[in-house]
Design a protein around this motif. Structure first.
Motif, PDB file in Angstrom:
ATOM      1  N   LYS A  68     -13.085  -6.833  -4.134  1.00 11.82           N
ATOM      2  CA  LYS A  68     -12.690  -6.023  -5.283  1.00 11.82           C
ATOM      3  C   LYS A  68     -11.530  -5.156  -4.831  1.00 11.82           C
ATOM      4  CE  LYS A  68     -15.948  -7.205  -8.211  1.00 11.82           C
ATOM      5  NZ  LYS A  68     -15.666  -7.879  -9.449  1.00 11.82           N
ATOM      6  N   VAL A  69     -10.437  -5.189  -5.583  1.00  5.05           N
ATOM      7  CA  VAL A  69      -9.266  -4.374  -5.256  1.00  5.05           C
ATOM      8  C   VAL A  69      -8.903  -3.553  -6.485  1.00  5.05           C
ATOM      9  CG1 VAL A  69      -8.438  -6.033  -3.545  1.00  5.05           C
ATOM     10  CG2 VAL A  69      -7.604  -6.173  -5.891  1.00  5.05           C
ATOM     11  N   MET A  70      -8.265  -2.418  -6.251  1.00  4.85           N
ATOM     12  CA  MET A  70      -7.903  -1.538  -7.350  1.00  4.85           C
ATOM     13  C   MET A  70      -6.384  -1.469  -7.466  1.00  4.85           C
ATOM     14  SD  MET A  70     -10.770   1.414  -6.751  1.00  4.85           S
ATOM     15  CE  MET A  70     -10.144   2.425  -8.046  1.00  4.85           C
ATOM     16  N   PRO A  71      -5.825  -1.903  -8.603  1.00  7.28           N
ATOM     17  CA  PRO A  71      -4.375  -1.843  -8.771  1.00  7.28           C
ATOM     18  C   PRO A  71      -3.903  -0.393  -8.872  1.00  7.28           C
ATOM     19  CG  PRO A  71      -5.403  -2.509 -10.820  1.00  7.28           C
ATOM     20  CD  PRO A  71      -6.489  -2.435  -9.792  1.00  7.28           C
ATOM     21  N   GLN A  72      -2.775  -0.115  -8.250  1.00  6.19           N
ATOM     22  CA  GLN A  72      -2.188   1.220  -8.275  1.00  6.19           C
ATOM     23  C   GLN A  72      -0.940   1.210  -9.153  1.00  6.19           C
ATOM     24  OE1 GLN A  72      -3.960   3.785  -6.384  1.00  6.19           O
ATOM     25  NE2 GLN A  72      -5.281   2.020  -6.725  1.00  6.19           N
ATOM     26  N   LEU A  73      -0.521   2.377  -9.591  1.00  6.12           N
ATOM     27  CA  LEU A  73       0.614   2.479 -10.513  1.00  6.12           C
ATOM     28  C   LEU A  73       1.943   2.042  -9.898  1.00  6.12           C
ATOM     29  CD1 LEU A  73      -0.275   5.840 -12.263  1.00  6.12           C
ATOM     30  CD2 LEU A  73      -0.740   3.510 -13.034  1.00  6.12           C
ATOM     31  N   ASP A  74       2.012   1.998  -8.576  1.00  6.50           N
ATOM     32  CA  ASP A  74       3.264   1.592  -7.931  1.00  6.50           C
ATOM     33  C   ASP A  74       3.323   0.098  -7.632  1.00  6.50           C
ATOM     34  OD1 ASP A  74       1.469   1.382  -5.860  1.00  6.50           O
ATOM     35  OD2 ASP A  74       2.584   2.656  -4.480  1.00  6.50           O
ATOM     36  N   GLY A  75       2.314  -0.661  -8.093  1.00  3.44           N
ATOM     37  CA  GLY A  75       2.307  -2.104  -7.893  1.00  3.44           C
ATOM     38  C   GLY A  75       1.541  -2.568  -6.677  1.00  3.44           C
ATOM     39  N   PRO A 135       0.763  -7.365 -10.448  1.00  2.69           N
ATOM     40  CA  PRO A 135       0.798  -5.949 -10.082  1.00  2.69           C
ATOM     41  C   PRO A 135       1.305  -5.088 -11.238  1.00  2.69           C
ATOM     42  CG  PRO A 135       1.879  -7.281  -8.418  1.00  2.69           C
ATOM     43  CD  PRO A 135       1.603  -8.167  -9.582  1.00  2.69           C
ATOM     44  N   ILE A 136       0.814  -3.873 -11.283  1.00  5.05           N
ATOM     45  CA  ILE A 136       1.255  -2.900 -12.281  1.00  5.05           C
ATOM     46  C   ILE A 136       2.343  -2.057 -11.629  1.00  5.05           C
ATOM     47  CG2 ILE A 136       0.561  -0.924 -13.679  1.00  5.05           C
ATOM     48  CD1 ILE A 136      -2.329  -1.990 -13.449  1.00  5.05           C
ATOM     49  N   ASN A 137       3.445  -1.840 -12.324  1.00  4.10           N
ATOM     50  CA  ASN A 137       4.467  -0.926 -11.812  1.00  4.10           C
ATOM     51  C   ASN A 137       5.061  -0.189 -13.003  1.00  4.10           C
ATOM     52  OD1 ASN A 137       6.437   0.521 -10.538  1.00  4.10           O
ATOM     53  ND2 ASN A 137       7.354  -1.217  -9.488  1.00  4.10           N
TER      54      ASN A 137
END
Length: 146
Positions: A68-75, A135-137
């Motif tokens: 399980k990984v948690m996406p961060q706002l910087d990708g 990824p989220i960026n």
């Protein structure tokens, strides 16, 4: 009577068109997956609009891990040392993912697999529908994410 044969024909058509997953297809599992929805055995769906965690698979030669990984706002992704061992098992034209931790073992049937879709069925007859995660960026800093 004609309706009965029509329904039977359509049912057979759906069964015949079911995706057959080959050992070479297993490499498509590798990477990040975001859950889209869960379909319960009674037919109702639970949609997931946004997820706090993704599933990361890394499988080689029918063995690997799921984290399980948690996406961060910087990708990037926030990870920890917790993971599940995964083994792929082919049996009777079906494919199963066998999970194991120091505390328990369980299995899920691999129903569908493509480059963009993953569907797993657990023993409670819940279907987990995943889509390939990216990824989220949202910082807009112009940097590309890996």
């Amino acid at each position: 009577m004609k309706k009965t044969f029509g329904i039977l024909f359509i049912s057979l058509l759906f069964v015949a068109c079911k995706q057959k997953i080959q050992p070479a297809d297993i490499a498509k599992i590798n990477g990040y997956w975001e859950i889209e929805k869960v379909t319960f055995d009674k037919g109702e769906d639970k949609d997931y609009k946004m997820n706090e965690s993704y599933d990361y698979f890394e499988i080689k030669a029918s063995k690997g891990i799921r984290k399980k990984v948690m996406p961060q706002l910087d990708g990037t992704f926030l990870v920890n040392d917790t993971f599940e061992n995964v083994a792929v098992r082919f049996a009777d034209d079906k494919v199963f993912l066998e999970y194991e931790t120091p505390y328990m073992k369980w299995s899920e049937e691999l129903i569908a697999l493509s480059a963009e879709e993953l569907v797993l069925l657990n023993k409670e007859k819940k279907e987990y529908h995943y889509k390939r995660a990216t990824p989220i960026n949202i910082l807009g800093d112009g940097k590309t994410t890996k």
